[in-house]
Write an enzyme that holds these catalytic residues in place. Structure first.
Site, PDB file in Angstrom:
ATOM      1  N   LYS A  14      47.208  33.249  41.592  1.00  0.00           N
ATOM      2  CA  LYS A  14      48.544  33.619  41.108  1.00  0.00           C
ATOM      3  C   LYS A  14      49.264  34.539  42.100  1.00  0.00           C
ATOM      4  O   LYS A  14      50.440  34.358  42.374  1.00  0.00           O
ATOM      5  CB  LYS A  14      48.448  34.339  39.743  1.00  0.00           C
ATOM      6  CG  LYS A  14      47.770  33.510  38.661  1.00  0.00           C
ATOM      7  CD  LYS A  14      47.820  34.183  37.293  1.00  0.00           C
ATOM      8  CE  LYS A  14      46.999  35.455  37.188  1.00  0.00           C
ATOM      9  NZ  LYS A  14      45.544  35.277  37.282  1.00  0.00           N
ATOM     10  N   ARG A  89      49.326  38.250  28.684  1.00  0.00           N
ATOM     11  CA  ARG A  89      47.900  37.943  28.608  1.00  0.00           C
ATOM     12  C   ARG A  89      47.408  37.857  27.163  1.00  0.00           C
ATOM     13  O   ARG A  89      46.232  37.605  26.944  1.00  0.00           O
ATOM     14  CB  ARG A  89      47.119  39.044  29.302  1.00  0.00           C
ATOM     15  CG  ARG A  89      46.614  38.655  30.716  1.00  0.00           C
ATOM     16  CD  ARG A  89      45.904  39.872  31.240  1.00  0.00           C
ATOM     17  NE  ARG A  89      45.005  39.701  32.316  1.00  0.00           N
ATOM     18  CZ  ARG A  89      45.284  39.902  33.590  1.00  0.00           C
ATOM     19  NH1 ARG A  89      46.512  40.151  33.968  1.00  0.00           N
ATOM     20  NH2 ARG A  89      44.342  39.822  34.504  1.00  0.00           N
ATOM     21  N   ARG A 128      37.155  37.878  47.771  1.00  0.00           N
ATOM     22  CA  ARG A 128      38.293  38.809  47.821  1.00  0.00           C
ATOM     23  C   ARG A 128      37.796  40.254  47.751  1.00  0.00           C
ATOM     24  O   ARG A 128      38.335  41.144  48.397  1.00  0.00           O
ATOM     25  CB  ARG A 128      39.244  38.516  46.649  1.00  0.00           C
ATOM     26  CG  ARG A 128      40.532  39.329  46.696  1.00  0.00           C
ATOM     27  CD  ARG A 128      41.541  38.859  45.685  1.00  0.00           C
ATOM     28  NE  ARG A 128      41.230  39.320  44.346  1.00  0.00           N
ATOM     29  CZ  ARG A 128      41.918  38.966  43.239  1.00  0.00           C
ATOM     30  NH1 ARG A 128      42.924  38.132  43.334  1.00  0.00           N
ATOM     31  NH2 ARG A 128      41.582  39.441  42.061  1.00  0.00           N
ATOM     32  N   ARG A 134      38.985  46.281  45.573  1.00  0.00           N
ATOM     33  CA  ARG A 134      39.017  46.322  44.104  1.00  0.00           C
ATOM     34  C   ARG A 134      37.595  46.263  43.551  1.00  0.00           C
ATOM     35  O   ARG A 134      36.879  45.284  43.769  1.00  0.00           O
ATOM     36  CB  ARG A 134      39.813  45.130  43.563  1.00  0.00           C
ATOM     37  CG  ARG A 134      41.305  45.309  43.658  1.00  0.00           C
ATOM     38  CD  ARG A 134      42.054  44.104  43.136  1.00  0.00           C
ATOM     39  NE  ARG A 134      41.752  43.772  41.744  1.00  0.00           N
ATOM     40  CZ  ARG A 134      42.405  42.849  41.056  1.00  0.00           C
ATOM     41  NH1 ARG A 134      43.399  42.173  41.623  1.00  0.00           N
ATOM     42  NH2 ARG A 134      42.076  42.598  39.808  1.00  0.00           N
ATOM     43  N   ARG A 146      35.806  39.671  32.885  1.00  0.00           N
ATOM     44  CA  ARG A 146      37.235  39.349  33.031  1.00  0.00           C
ATOM     45  C   ARG A 146      37.498  37.896  32.632  1.00  0.00           C
ATOM     46  O   ARG A 146      38.500  37.591  31.987  1.00  0.00           O
ATOM     47  CB  ARG A 146      37.693  39.603  34.475  1.00  0.00           C
ATOM     48  CG  ARG A 146      37.772  41.094  34.796  1.00  0.00           C
ATOM     49  CD  ARG A 146      37.841  41.340  36.293  1.00  0.00           C
ATOM     50  NE  ARG A 146      39.072  40.880  36.896  1.00  0.00           N
ATOM     51  CZ  ARG A 146      39.208  40.655  38.213  1.00  0.00           C
ATOM     52  NH1 ARG A 146      38.191  40.845  39.044  1.00  0.00           N
ATOM     53  NH2 ARG A 146      40.359  40.262  38.688  1.00  0.00           N
TER      54      ARG A 146
HETATM   55  P1  AMP Z   1      44.982  41.458  37.550  1.00  0.00           P
HETATM   56  O1  AMP Z   1      45.372  42.117  38.835  1.00  0.00           O
HETATM   57  O2  AMP Z   1      46.107  40.649  36.956  1.00  0.00           O
HETATM   58  O3  AMP Z   1      43.707  40.659  37.679  1.00  0.00           O
HETATM   59  O4  AMP Z   1      44.699  42.622  36.504  1.00  0.00           O
HETATM   60  C1  AMP Z   1      43.673  43.585  36.727  1.00  0.00           C
HETATM   61  C2  AMP Z   1      43.327  44.282  35.432  1.00  0.00           C
HETATM   62  O5  AMP Z   1      44.481  44.963  34.930  1.00  0.00           O
HETATM   63  C3  AMP Z   1      42.890  43.370  34.288  1.00  0.00           C
HETATM   64  O6  AMP Z   1      41.512  43.063  34.323  1.00  0.00           O
HETATM   65  C4  AMP Z   1      43.263  44.219  33.067  1.00  0.00           C
HETATM   66  O7  AMP Z   1      42.321  45.274  32.882  1.00  0.00           O
HETATM   67  C5  AMP Z   1      44.563  44.876  33.517  1.00  0.00           C
HETATM   68  N1  AMP Z   1      45.757  44.062  33.164  1.00  0.00           N
HETATM   69  C6  AMP Z   1      46.629  43.478  34.029  1.00  0.00           C
HETATM   70  N2  AMP Z   1      47.610  42.843  33.385  1.00  0.00           N
HETATM   71  C7  AMP Z   1      47.352  43.006  32.066  1.00  0.00           C
HETATM   72  C8  AMP Z   1      48.001  42.548  30.879  1.00  0.00           C
HETATM   73  N3  AMP Z   1      49.107  41.784  30.924  1.00  0.00           N
HETATM   74  N4  AMP Z   1      47.451  42.907  29.683  1.00  0.00           N
HETATM   75  C9  AMP Z   1      46.351  43.681  29.613  1.00  0.00           C
HETATM   76  N5  AMP Z   1      45.676  44.126  30.694  1.00  0.00           N
HETATM   77  C10 AMP Z   1      46.167  43.795  31.913  1.00  0.00           C
END
Ligand code: AMP
Length: 193
Positions: A14, A89, A128, A134, A146
């Site tokens: 994404k 989400r 990654r 991260r 996740r």
């Molecule tokens: P991402 O970078 O999108 O993979 O997000 C990393 C982490 O941020 C996720 O594993 C969640 O802990 C948190 N997170 C990101 N976006 C959301 C969302 N829309 N709702 C809830 N938690 C989120």
């Protein structure tokens, strides 16, 4: 405005695709994961609450995420549109997004869902993790968590858009350019409706 939700499990591509699409369509990239990582780095109260959940591979509560997105949307009313990446989400987030956009006589044009097999996701995330810094990309157990959160809470969001005839499923395996062309074709279709 052209507002799209770029959807898919962690590691689906994404972020990579968003970077290409914002240039092509002059849209604003709104990644809730990026915003949260910024809050953690800045040491804000929101960042402190979010950090332990993010490190554990769990979702951050809806009300915190929705408030955060609402501020971004409000502050960027002159944008040509948004690419929502990693948001919504949960179904509650999807409903809140519709509600906040309707205040501006606006809405979501469509959801593009990148579909990638689980083995490939795990491999991509671990790779990654070698360079992203991260912590949640480095531990196979957190990655598993996740993906489980995605399957339990996030996958149902696809049905929310399917019911509105706004769902576009795309195979997210292949070259970045090939996938980008397929997404662009879906976006052109959305823009023409
Ligand atoms: P991402 O970078 O999108 O993979 O997000 C990393 C982490 O941020 C996720 O594993 C969640 O802990 C948190 N997170 C990101 N976006 C959301 C969302 N829309 N709702 C809830 N938690 C989120």
């Amino acid at each position: 405005m052209l507002n799209i939700v770029l959807f898919g499990p962690p590691g689906a591509g994404k972020g990579t695709q968003s970077e290409l699409l914002v240039k092509k369509y002059q849209l604003l990239h709104l990644s809730t994961g990026d915003i949260l990582r910024g809050e953690v780095k800045a040491g804000t109260a929101l960042g402190t609450t979010a950090k332990s959940l993010m490190d554990a591979g769990k979702l951050v509560p809806d009300e915190l995420i929705i408030g955060m997105v609402e501020n971004k949307v409000k502050d960027n009313q002159r944008a040509e549109g948004f690419i929502f990446d990693g948001f919504p989400r949960t179904v509650a987030q999807a409903e809140a997004l519709d509600e906040m956009l309707s205040k501006y006589q606006d809405g979501i044009n469509g959801m593009v869902s990148l579909e990638v097999p689980k083995d490939e996701l795990v491999q991509r995330l671990l790779k990654r993790g070698e360079t992203s810094g991260r912590a949640d990309d480095q531990d196979p157990n957190i990655i598993e968590q996740r993906i489980n959160e995605y399957n339990d809470k996030t996958a149902p969001v696809a049905d929310y858009y399917r019911k509105q005839h706004k769902f576009f499923g795309i195979e997210g395996v292949g070259s970045i350019e090939e996938i980008n062309e397929k997404i662009s074709a879906a976006m052109d279709k959305m823009a023409s409706v």
